[in-house]
Design an enzyme around this catalytic site. Structure first.
Site, PDB file in Angstrom:
ATOM      1  N   PHE A   1      -3.569 -12.143  18.872  1.00  0.00           N
ATOM      2  CA  PHE A   1      -2.721 -11.304  19.464  1.00  0.00           C
ATOM      3  C   PHE A   1      -1.966 -11.687  20.685  1.00  0.00           C
ATOM      4  O   PHE A   1      -1.738 -11.632  21.803  1.00  0.00           O
ATOM      5  CB  PHE A   1      -3.483 -10.091  20.295  1.00  0.00           C
ATOM      6  CG  PHE A   1      -3.937  -8.934  19.466  1.00  0.00           C
ATOM      7  CD1 PHE A   1      -3.369  -8.532  18.392  1.00  0.00           C
ATOM      8  CD2 PHE A   1      -5.354  -8.565  19.429  1.00  0.00           C
ATOM      9  CE1 PHE A   1      -3.732  -7.600  17.628  1.00  0.00           C
ATOM     10  CE2 PHE A   1      -5.853  -7.676  18.899  1.00  0.00           C
ATOM     11  CZ  PHE A   1      -5.028  -7.116  17.857  1.00  0.00           C
TER      12      PHE A   1
ATOM     13  N   SER B   1      -8.487  -7.248  13.729  1.00  0.00           N
ATOM     14  CA  SER B   1      -8.006  -8.575  13.801  1.00  0.00           C
ATOM     15  C   SER B   1      -9.420  -9.528  13.998  1.00  0.00           C
ATOM     16  O   SER B   1     -10.055  -9.400  14.962  1.00  0.00           O
ATOM     17  CB  SER B   1      -7.077  -8.934  14.854  1.00  0.00           C
ATOM     18  OG  SER B   1      -5.933  -8.117  14.120  1.00  0.00           O
TER      19      SER B   1
ATOM     20  N   ASN C   1      -9.344 -12.437  15.254  1.00  0.00           N
ATOM     21  CA  ASN C   1      -8.919 -13.773  16.135  1.00  0.00           C
ATOM     22  C   ASN C   1      -9.235 -13.030  17.681  1.00  0.00           C
ATOM     23  O   ASN C   1      -8.891 -13.900  18.645  1.00  0.00           O
ATOM     24  CB  ASN C   1      -7.732 -14.331  15.975  1.00  0.00           C
ATOM     25  CG  ASN C   1      -7.483 -14.702  14.573  1.00  0.00           C
ATOM     26  OD1 ASN C   1      -8.266 -15.463  13.869  1.00  0.00           O
ATOM     27  ND2 ASN C   1      -6.406 -14.215  13.742  1.00  0.00           N
TER      28      ASN C   1
ATOM     29  N   ASN D   1      -7.196  -5.460   6.766  1.00  0.00           N
ATOM     30  CA  ASN D   1      -6.763  -6.857   7.603  1.00  0.00           C
ATOM     31  C   ASN D   1      -7.111  -8.208   6.814  1.00  0.00           C
ATOM     32  O   ASN D   1      -7.672  -8.141   5.812  1.00  0.00           O
ATOM     33  CB  ASN D   1      -7.485  -6.982   9.015  1.00  0.00           C
ATOM     34  CG  ASN D   1      -6.559  -7.219   9.864  1.00  0.00           C
ATOM     35  OD1 ASN D   1      -5.960  -8.088  10.023  1.00  0.00           O
ATOM     36  ND2 ASN D   1      -6.312  -6.586  11.148  1.00  0.00           N
TER      37      ASN D   1
HETATM   38  C1  LIG Z   1       0.745 -14.373  10.510  1.00  0.00           C
HETATM   39  C2  LIG Z   1       0.048 -12.817  10.341  1.00  0.00           C
HETATM   40  C3  LIG Z   1      -0.206 -12.153  11.393  1.00  0.00           C
HETATM   41  C4  LIG Z   1      -0.712 -10.929  11.358  1.00  0.00           C
HETATM   42  N1  LIG Z   1      -0.586 -10.061  12.553  1.00  0.00           N
HETATM   43  C5  LIG Z   1      -1.304  -9.017  12.539  1.00  0.00           C
HETATM   44  C6  LIG Z   1      -1.400  -7.955  13.709  1.00  0.00           C
HETATM   45  O1  LIG Z   1      -0.961  -8.479  14.741  1.00  0.00           O
HETATM   46  N2  LIG Z   1      -2.315  -6.970  13.372  1.00  0.00           N
HETATM   47  C7  LIG Z   1      -2.784  -6.511  12.264  1.00  0.00           C
HETATM   48  O2  LIG Z   1      -3.239  -5.367  12.290  1.00  0.00           O
HETATM   49  N3  LIG Z   1      -2.672  -7.215  11.358  1.00  0.00           N
HETATM   50  C8  LIG Z   1      -2.025  -8.648  11.260  1.00  0.00           C
HETATM   51  N4  LIG Z   1      -1.844  -9.090  10.257  1.00  0.00           N
HETATM   52  C9  LIG Z   1      -2.639  -8.791   8.900  1.00  0.00           C
HETATM   53  C10 LIG Z   1      -1.739  -8.174   7.900  1.00  0.00           C
HETATM   54  O3  LIG Z   1      -1.026  -6.910   8.505  1.00  0.00           O
HETATM   55  C11 LIG Z   1      -2.150  -7.634   6.428  1.00  0.00           C
HETATM   56  O4  LIG Z   1      -3.110  -6.854   6.943  1.00  0.00           O
HETATM   57  C12 LIG Z   1      -2.742  -9.017   5.730  1.00  0.00           C
HETATM   58  O5  LIG Z   1      -2.063 -10.038   5.886  1.00  0.00           O
HETATM   59  C13 LIG Z   1      -2.941  -8.490   4.471  1.00  0.00           C
HETATM   60  O6  LIG Z   1      -1.729  -8.438   3.648  1.00  0.00           O
HETATM   61  P1  LIG Z   1      -0.948  -9.745   2.939  1.00  0.00           P
HETATM   62  O7  LIG Z   1      -2.011 -10.148   1.838  1.00  0.00           O
HETATM   63  O8  LIG Z   1      -0.021  -8.815   2.300  1.00  0.00           O
HETATM   64  O9  LIG Z   1      -0.480 -10.460   3.999  1.00  0.00           O
HETATM   65  C14 LIG Z   1      -1.267 -10.409  10.064  1.00  0.00           C
HETATM   66  C15 LIG Z   1      -1.104 -11.226   9.137  1.00  0.00           C
HETATM   67  C16 LIG Z   1      -0.512 -12.461   9.112  1.00  0.00           C
HETATM   68  C17 LIG Z   1      -0.293 -13.266   7.856  1.00  0.00           C
END
Ligand SMILES: Cc1cc2nc3c(=O)[nH]c(=O)nc-3n(C[C@H](O)[C@H](O)[C@H](O)COP(=O)(O)O)c2cc1C
Length: 360
Positions: free
Chosen positions: A107, A171, A173, A242
């Site tokens: 975050f 999240s 982290n 997530n």
């Molecule tokens: C670099 C990065 C940052 C992310 N930051 C957030 C975030 O701030 N809040 C959140 O709910 N998910 C966050 N995600 C998760 C994405 O919204 C998503 O749920 C996850 O990447 C799975 O989708 P994908 O396989 O299409 O990437 C993040 C993902 C990545 C790769």
């Protein structure tokens, strides 16, 4: 974006990608409209079910540029009430062979204040001809003890402007964040958030989603479903899912040892399975946004048939760049026709309904 990835670190490439969209330096896509992708959800008329996932535009600064890419809706943030730096760099790692990303941003946020200015600017420019729906992903500050209050601030600050809000309790982290998915804690947060939402001075209150993790036990799933599907819960939807803390054996890239949440292709099946479970457990009462490893129309359709009304992408955008949005829409539209679905809404939960028929 893929070119940027070859030239620089994952985080710098990401920041440059956002800046390009923010300053309108990317040519506007000729977004195709497909009749069979249009759907009415809440009081929205969504042009297509493909959206942007949270975390790409963390500070809510590129809303117009992102909508220009042809998304039906976007989720910006996650934002925390107060500014905080997040974890030390490097904190994003690409796993090329695996079409995956590991991130441990933690975050990093400029805080609500500057993000609200961006969202309010977008809102004030809105015309009758709305191009897409915009929601904000709400996080909590690392040092906050009363988590519910951070989410309430999110509702109060962004609620007047956005189309939907997402309570991010998943999240991986932020220490302790995922524990907020436990029944008692979730109930406390939801009660506070729903009350704050009801007090917003606008006629149509923004729908509220809860974003959940893919690493849940069976009892965790039942607990979450019990809370959100209760008739008076005030929760409108789930975002599933997530990133995962698991590391599938199939991973090839050396970065697989990095700490953080894994997204992209290796998450695909895990999130689709969770969508199916939660669709069943919530009896189809909440709108599900399916996210995790969507790279193609087939991936999107699998999630829709498992119970998602909408889907989102992040990793496929990072690997394939903006053309992936139109590619997924086109493929999805063609697949729906091929499989005999008149409209995307007819495919929502199709696999689960089929299972029910088979067992009844
Ligand atoms: C670099 C990065 C940052 C992310 N930051 C957030 C975030 O701030 N809040 C959140 O709910 N998910 C966050 N995600 C998760 C994405 O919204 C998503 O749920 C996850 O990447 C799975 O989708 P994908 O396989 O299409 O990437 C993040 C993902 C990545 C790769």
């Amino acid at each position: 974006m893929p070119t940027l990835h070859k030239l620089t670190s994952a985080e710098t490439a990401h920041n440059m990608g956002v800046a390009i969209l923010k300053y309108g330096l990317y040519p506007r896509c000729r977004a195709q409209n497909y009749d069979n992708l249009q759907n009415n959800i809440f009081d929205w008329k969504v042009m297509n079910p493909v959206g942007l996932a949270a975390g790409f535009d963390k500070h809510c600064e590129a809303i117009d540029g992102l909508l220009n890419l042809g998304f039906g809706f976007i989720e910006v943030g996650g934002v925390t009430p107060e500014p905080q730096p997040g974890n030390e760099k490097p904190r994003v790692f690409r796993l090329h062979e695996d079409k995956a990303i590991i991130n441990r941003y933690g975050f990093n946020s400029f805080g609500h204040q500057p993000a609200v200015v961006h969202v309010e600017n977008w809102y004030n420019k809105l015309s009758e001809n709305k191009r897409g729906y915009v929601g904000v992903n709400l996080g909590k500050n690392k040092s906050t003890l009363d988590a519910a209050q951070d989410y309430v601030k999110g509702v109060e600050n962004f609620g007047p402007y956005v189309d939907f809000l997402v309570i991010n309790v998943s999240s991986p982290n932020t220490p302790g964040l995922r524990k907020l998915q436990a029944q008692d804690q979730l109930q406390t947060i939801i009660k506070a958030v729903v009350e704050a939402n009801s007090k917003l001075e606008r006629e149509n209150k923004p729908p509220i989603f809860v974003k959940i993790a893919p690493d849940l036990s069976e009892s965790d799933k039942v607990a979450i479903a019990t809370v959100v599907a209760a008739r008076d819960s005030g929760i409108d939807g789930l975002v599933i899912s997530n990133t995962t803390l698991s590391r599938p054996e199939s991973l090839q890239n050396k970065n697989k040892v990095e700490v953080g949440g894994l997204s992209g292709a290796p998450l695909r099946q895990m999130s689709t399975d969770l969508i199916r479970d939660m669709y069943r457990l919530t009896f189809g009462r909440v709108v599900i946004i399916g996210v995790g490893g969507v790279f193609s129309g087939q991936d999107a359709l699998d999630k829709i048939k498992a119970g998602a009304s909408l889907v989102q992408i992040y990793s496929s955008l990072a690997y394939e760049g903006p053309p992936v949005v139109e590619k997924i829409k086109k493929e999805l539209s063609e697949l729906l026709k091929k499989e005999g679905f008149e409209n995307v809404s007819d495919a929502v939960g199709y696999d689960v309904k089929e299972d029910k028929c088979a067992t009844s």
